[in-house]
Design a protein around this motif. Sequence first.
Motif, PDB file in Angstrom:
ATOM      1  N   TYR A  36       0.865  -1.169   0.159  1.00  0.00           N
ATOM      2  CA  TYR A  36       0.256   0.171  -0.167  1.00  0.00           C
ATOM      3  C   TYR A  36       0.812   1.604   0.058  1.00  0.00           C
ATOM      4  O   TYR A  36       0.430   2.343  -0.051  1.00  0.00           O
ATOM      5  CB  TYR A  36      -0.527  -0.042   1.290  1.00  0.00           C
ATOM      6  N   ASN A  73      -4.309  -3.632  10.259  1.00  0.00           N
ATOM      7  CA  ASN A  73      -3.278  -2.167  10.249  1.00  0.00           C
ATOM      8  C   ASN A  73      -3.523  -1.727   8.530  1.00  0.00           C
ATOM      9  O   ASN A  73      -3.353  -1.153   7.515  1.00  0.00           O
ATOM     10  CB  ASN A  73      -1.627  -2.056  10.309  1.00  0.00           C
ATOM     11  N   TYR A  74      -4.029  -3.046   7.629  1.00  0.00           N
ATOM     12  CA  TYR A  74      -3.808  -2.665   6.309  1.00  0.00           C
ATOM     13  C   TYR A  74      -5.317  -1.815   5.769  1.00  0.00           C
ATOM     14  O   TYR A  74      -4.272  -0.617   4.418  1.00  0.00           O
ATOM     15  CB  TYR A  74      -3.976  -4.239   5.709  1.00  0.00           C
ATOM     16  N   GLU A  75      -5.991  -1.619   6.203  1.00  0.00           N
ATOM     17  CA  GLU A  75      -6.730   0.450   6.316  1.00  0.00           C
ATOM     18  C   GLU A  75      -6.269   1.152   6.451  1.00  0.00           C
ATOM     19  O   GLU A  75      -6.763   2.158   5.769  1.00  0.00           O
ATOM     20  CB  GLU A  75      -7.866  -0.257   7.202  1.00  0.00           C
ATOM     21  N   SER A  76      -5.666   1.238   7.409  1.00  0.00           N
ATOM     22  CA  SER A  76      -4.714   2.262   7.912  1.00  0.00           C
ATOM     23  C   SER A  76      -3.452   2.567   7.455  1.00  0.00           C
ATOM     24  O   SER A  76      -3.315   3.140   6.803  1.00  0.00           O
ATOM     25  CB  SER A  76      -4.585   2.343   9.439  1.00  0.00           C
TER      26      SER A  76
END
Length: 76
Positions: A36, A73-76
């Motif tokens: 990301y 944590n991937y969404e943030s």
Amino acid sequence: MLENFKGFIGYTDDEFKELWENAIFVVDTNVLLNFYKYTTKESTSSLLAILKKLKENDRLWIPHQVAVEYFFNYES
């Protein structure tokens, strides 16, 4: 005793070759989250290709805790 600290005293060329040919790669959460963070599609594709190749050769291990941290944590 020195055999236990090869990272500090160095490896021979043959030892390095054997490590790269046979080592199992264990990634941490940051490696997965970097998908990301990369700004170019080429960087993301390169990392994905490396991980896929390691997986195909049974040389990739993602610990359970790493997967848990990734999903938190991937969404943030």
